[in-house]
Scaffold this motif. Structure first.
Motif, PDB file in Angstrom:
ATOM      1  N   ALA A   1       0.838  -1.203   0.000  1.00  0.00           N
ATOM      2  CA  ALA A   1       0.000   0.000   0.000  1.00  0.00           C
ATOM      3  C   ALA A   1       0.872   1.252   0.000  1.00  0.00           C
ATOM      4  N   LYS A   2       1.952   1.219   0.761  1.00  0.00           N
ATOM      5  CA  LYS A   2       2.853   2.373   0.820  1.00  0.00           C
ATOM      6  C   LYS A   2       3.543   2.576  -0.539  1.00  0.00           C
ATOM      7  N   ALA A   3       3.979   1.475  -1.131  1.00  0.00           N
ATOM      8  CA  ALA A   3       4.630   1.567  -2.447  1.00  0.00           C
ATOM      9  C   ALA A   3       3.640   2.084  -3.492  1.00  0.00           C
ATOM     10  N   GLU A   4       2.377   1.694  -3.372  1.00  0.00           N
ATOM     11  CA  GLU A   4       1.375   2.165  -4.338  1.00  0.00           C
ATOM     12  C   GLU A   4       1.141   3.669  -4.188  1.00  0.00           C
ATOM     13  N   GLN A   5       1.258   4.167  -2.961  1.00  0.00           N
ATOM     14  CA  GLN A   5       1.122   5.607  -2.787  1.00  0.00           C
ATOM     15  C   GLN A   5       2.223   6.335  -3.560  1.00  0.00           C
ATOM     16  N   ARG A   6       3.424   5.786  -3.467  1.00  0.00           N
ATOM     17  CA  ARG A   6       4.546   6.351  -4.222  1.00  0.00           C
ATOM     18  C   ARG A   6       4.276   6.228  -5.729  1.00  0.00           C
ATOM     19  N   ASN A   7       3.747   5.095  -6.119  1.00  0.00           N
ATOM     20  CA  ASN A   7       3.408   4.857  -7.525  1.00  0.00           C
ATOM     21  C   ASN A   7       2.423   5.909  -8.022  1.00  0.00           C
ATOM     22  N   ARG A   8       1.424   6.192  -7.206  1.00  0.00           N
ATOM     23  CA  ARG A   8       0.428   7.202  -7.596  1.00  0.00           C
ATOM     24  C   ARG A   8       1.073   8.576  -7.760  1.00  0.00           C
ATOM     25  N   ASP A   9       1.970   8.901  -6.838  1.00  0.00           N
ATOM     26  CA  ASP A   9       2.613  10.218  -6.905  1.00  0.00           C
ATOM     27  C   ASP A   9       3.354  10.406  -8.222  1.00  0.00           C
ATOM     28  N   ILE A  10       3.939   9.337  -8.701  1.00  0.00           N
ATOM     29  CA  ILE A  10       4.883   9.476  -9.801  1.00  0.00           C
ATOM     30  C   ILE A  10       4.331   8.974 -11.134  1.00  0.00           C
ATOM     31  N   HIS A  11       3.139   8.387 -11.102  1.00  0.00           N
ATOM     32  CA  HIS A  11       2.648   7.698 -12.307  1.00  0.00           C
ATOM     33  C   HIS A  11       2.493   8.616 -13.514  1.00  0.00           C
TER      34      HIS A  11
END
Lengths: 690, 690
Positions: free
Chosen positions: A361-371
């Protein structure tokens, strides 16, 4: 359904089995269930023959050998690019179809490659041990390097034995298993037969993913070795009577991607960010291409193949989005997740998996920021152009080949280079006007999403409009010429650095920022997720046992099922169509216009001939062209699509409604024998005389 | 931001107040909060003067009287259609702007109407009593009939008094209150001044809903009565120094639609069905229009206004979708809903509201079932054409006018007919080639969504392609001629029945099925929801008191706030821009190219002049052109947009980040005085000499 569906996140997972669900590896096929449910005993020789007969088309499809001389049965839509690439303004093979008069007339599909899986090797312990030695941020890199080393060693050993193989690292069960898949690869693929698009894709985009259907979505390729038809003593027979309702059937092929056991956090990234982005983007691109196609016959001809793939993708993603917006599905997935997490919490031996979901979930938050920046730059959505695609590969290949093999980006390792070289070498046509339409569109949208003041946008556009810049780039580039590309490829860094080609310059200009974003995704998203997913996969094996199938990864799989109707809004949908309704449905206007040959043939055809049919098999994009076989191992159908409910198969298998759609052999028989009258091929296919 | 945002479901709601939140009715403005927070005492005379000075532009905007002779200040984007309609291939007023040499040169905006709210009357008891007498399925019909009767009586009484008014029923607080709003309406609206689009919308779509900005989004209209400028003794003064950071400011105008207290079930219909549908549809249409625009200068000119509105809508809906996909918002709304439901359950006097949420959820399920066919047919998404729009109105007006007034569809009551007649009479240009692009697109997509075998699709297309059919319809119709339309309108049922116009025939052909779907939505969705929403609204008043503001309904509202920066990703966004950066940002390529006049003027302008600025006021589409006034009631800004965070204002007010964007009076002053040098208007606006 188009070939392989590309997805922005490839995650292999495992699922718990119900009904005819599952895309099984050949080493793990649930023969017991099949015997119990369908009374069919699947033997090792049966599996071996099938495996050796199935072909992976590297453009994202499946096919199967149907003669001893390398003849491959696949879908028309799998050879559409080949037909388009070999067409000219004067000779439109997509519209007219293609029939080689004889073997000398068979037509090379530039850049096409076909592969047969000859062996597999479990390398799980070696890969997991390597990953365990590094921090999570380095896990993705370590996995890649380890697989690259294993692939290289595998290929070197095969070459030493005098039988070269292409070895590919495969991740199954979200990292629960790692394998080497070893392929015999054919680089010379030629087209023997394809019908007109109007009958192959009768109903066009409106009918795509629908049933009832009447599509002759078939084509015949032939693989060559040393300029001669390849010897393929192991191949499949076609049962020309084909399947009937209730028959048990098996589909062998290369399903591309499923995401059935992504965590809820990962699914929500798809729902909230990835799918909406691509739907809006492709919908506008569709509009531009359709309107551009109306500007001239040549515009229509040259845009058609690409437009078709865009339309297919829109349909898929639209239904995928609906699936993910169904809160009942989310709730079910959350419940499954909670159940597994509870089991993990209760088992001290699974302690390593406890934080896995939160890590993801934490990695996905980063993914969303940078997608968004990632997708425009590293995903190259901002540079939608064949020429840019070549330029990026040339720029990166030059840089990467200067590094040790194991340290390269995965797509530039020694094992991957032959495919890259084949793509760069192929004399596939580039249509400058179409290139300008695509590139102007993507530059304009990149400016919208990143903003006109983003440094890359300013650097790329300067004071020019997207149209002006696209004109300058496409008009000024020589990369459409394969000889130019190969000089740059062979010339390496010095040649690329010295090039004044504006598209090469563009690729160089954006490369540092693109790579920076890629590294962030690898280290902060993929790395931690890989470690966490592996822990979840191992927990799942421990809790649920090993009778699980992995998510689809464009590797060889086998599914089982039967010819069966379904019920739509209270009405039974008959599982088999016949030629009579094909003629009733013809309007004369595309995509419901029949080719002249079929209008002429009407009187001499038996209109009760079976056309298309549906089965309960679990398939997904990439299975296009797959042989559907009966208990005897003979072909009784040619997979070419799924019904509309099959699209949610990306996330779950809907037993009641998910259906595979196939061409019936009776349809192929009348086509070859009575409509196109291709006698030599009919003989080679052992079609009984009428 | 464009004028009024249309939404497929108009639901008035009420909200609990925080910060500078709220679009308040004038009778219910929270003066106490404002006095406490900003030290400004809002008096009744202050409110009265403002109310009498604010104008509703019926095309979906706001304006304000700024002289005693009917001069109206509004946005350039609010007169864009007027400019486009009055342009020709030889004279492009959108590109060149428009400056009337004198009053005789002021240019009529065909079909435009301006209204001033002169009185309001609470009719809640009469409407709720009428609704209470019928079953929920009939509630929507009964409400409509009751409001129609009240409107007619109101208009008749005003006419008898010799001062005709236009009376409109208004639903506030989801049916918590019903009002009659009484307007003085001006049917002769003329354009006095508009700058070039390149400066009015500098930055174009990329900068839309962004800040910092540098847009001179202003225009001056004048309302006429009996061929002469209307007398408007009550009007606003402009304070040409304008607002500064920290100043308290007030925005009066007509916000179009918000959905802040839809139930979660209603919001999810928006999230899952409505927004994805429109986004995909408009994105493709955008692509078609952009590509079509490249085909010729004339195509570009004639498509620009419509394309601009599509692009604005895409941006709005894209951010709305992101808002609704934010599960934190859903969770917050669910919590609010649960809290109110718990209060209702605990209070026997609120028993009628207990099932309200479940009733709405059930109605929404029905809405979901029927939405797709509804939107193509009754929503006319399948017939995207100005000519079809005329045809449907003519067909329906003929049928409806044969019925008693109270039994008609709401848009054909006696009160509504003058507006309809004005629209039919107006000599607005119809561009046949653009019509074909839009109609072919919509026919093709209707076929995709409803399927080629749907009876309406078969009936409408027959054996023709969408292009062929669009050509036949647009090419064969005379409805572009206002005289033809008026003959059909005045001729009623007999004339319409006798017409052989193919677009009239199309409108007749689909009318029965369209009306059937409309009736289902009215009886099975809107009716039950209206009753349930009213019960919820009353419960909310009981539980939270009456210090609530209703959802926006394109009726007069007042919001308060201050000029204030916000913080974006950790960086403060300065609240005021100046002319210096406008020039720095100019590239020479649209939409970042400045008009020649502004390039020429650079040397003589004070580049520290304030250009645009942001405030904390709560506004939404429809507020475009609203006067922003200071404590003295003088104009210190001209509202033209919100920042990107303002879009989620449809569903909630983000105190930290939601900002209104306005044109600073200093910018307007230098434009009128130093760039365009329109002396008579500058004098009429009382701009001090330099």
């Amino acid at each position: 359904m188009t070939r392989l569906l590309t997805a922005s996140l490839l995650v292999a997972t495992a699922a718990i089995v119900a009904a005819d669900e599952g895309m099984w590896t050949f080493d793990h096929f649930p023969g017991g269930i099949v015997q119990e449910k369908y009374g069919v005993r699947i033997t090792d020789p049966w599996l071996d023959r099938l495996r050796q007969s199935v072909v992976r088309l590297e453009t994202g499809c499946t096919g199967s050998f149907v003669s001893a001389e390398g003849l491959v049965l696949t879908n028309h839509h799998c050879v559409n690019t080949c037909l388009a690439d070999n067409s000219t303004a004067e000779r439109d093979l997509v519209a007219d179809g293609f029939m080689a008069a004889n073997r000398d007339g068979e037509m090379r599909c530039q850049g096409s490659q076909a592969s047969v899986l000859v062996d597999t090797e479990d390398v799980t312990p070696r890969v997991t041990a390597a990953i365990a030695r590094v921090a999570p941020a380095e896990a993705a890199t370590m996995r890649n390097q380890t697989l690259t080393r294993l692939e290289s060693a595998c290929e070197e050993a095969a070459t030493k034995r005098g039988a070269p193989l292409s070895c590919e690292g495969v991740t199954l069960y979200q990292g629960g298993e790692y394998w080497l898949y070893k392929y015999k690869r054919y680089g010379d693929v030629r087209l023997a037969f394809a019908p007109e698009q109007a009958i192959a894709a009768f109903g066009g985009d409106p009918d795509n993913f629908q049933f009832p259907r009447w599509c002759l979505d078939m084509a015949l390729l032939r693989v060559y070795e040393n300029g001669k038809p390849a010897a393929t003593p192991t191949h499949l027979n076609v049962n020309w009577n084909g399947a009937a309702e209730g028959d048990p059937v098996f589909v062998a092929g290369h399903p591309g991607t499923t995401q059935r056991l992504m965590t809820v956090a990962q699914l929500k990234t798809q729902r909230d960010l990835v799918l909406p982005f691509w739907l809006i983007r492709y919908a506008e691109l569709r509009g531009r291409l359709i309107q551009y196609s109306k500007s001239s016959d040549e515009a229509e001809r040259t845009a058609m193949d690409y437009l078709g793939s865009i339309e297919n993708t829109i349909k898929v993603r639209r239904v995928q989005q609906l699936s993910l917006l169904d809160d009942r599905m989310t709730a079910q997935r959350e419940a499954e997740e909670q159940k597994l997490r509870a089991a993990v919490a209760a088992d001290p031996s699974l302690a390593s998996a406890r934080d896995a979901w939160d890590t993801i979930a934490k990695a996905e938050q980063r993914n969303r920021d940078i997608h968004i920046p990632w997708v425009w730059l590293e995903g190259a959505a901002g540079f939608n152009s064949d020429l840019f695609f070549y330029a990026r590969q040339l720029v990166r290949a030059a840089d990467e080949r200067a590094r040790p093999n194991a340290e390269r980006l995965r797509e530039y390792t020694e094992g991957a280079l032959p495919r890259l070289r084949a793509a760069l070498e192929a004399a596939t046509p580039v249509y400058p006007e179409l290139e300008r339409v695509k590139l102007s569109f993507s530059l304009e949208r990149m400016r919208e999403y990143l903003g006109p003041d983003h440094p890359i946008v300013r650097a790329v556009l300067g004071t020019k409009s997207p149209d002006e810049r696209a004109e300058e780039l496409i008009g000024g580039s020589d990369l459409a010429d394969p000889a130019v590309r190969m000089r740059l490829f062979d010339g390496g860094r010095a040649a690329v650095a010295a090039s004044s080609d504006p598209v090469i310059a563009l690729a160089r200009q954006v490369d540092a920022e693109s790579r920076r974003l890629r590294t962030i995704v690898e280290n902060e998203v993929e790395g931690p997720e890989r470690v966490a997913q592996q822990a979840i996969a191992q927990a799942r094996f421990k809790v649920y046992g090993t009778d699980l199938y992995p998510d689809a990864t464009f590797t060889l799989r086998l599914s089982y099922g039967a010819v069966q109707a379904w019920v739509e809004s209270g009405t039974r949908v008959e599982p088999v169509t016949r030629l009579d309704r094909l003629y009733e449905r013809t309007t004369g206007a595309p995509p419901f216009a029949l080719p002249m040959r079929w209008l002429d043939a009407r009187e001499r055809l038996d209109l009760s001939t079976r056309a298309n049919f549906v089965t309960t098999n679990d398939i997904v994009g990439g299975n296009s062209g797959s042989p559907m076989v009966n208990a005897a191992g003979d072909i009784v159908g040619l997979v070419f699509d799924g019904n509309i409910h099959s699209i949610s198969g990306s996330y779950w298998f809907d037993t009641e409604k998910n259906r595979t759609v196939a061409v019936h052999p009776q349809f192929m028989r009348v086509a070859l024998q009575q409509v196109y009258r291709v006698e030599p091929l009919a003989r080679e296919l052992r079609i009984p005389a009428r």
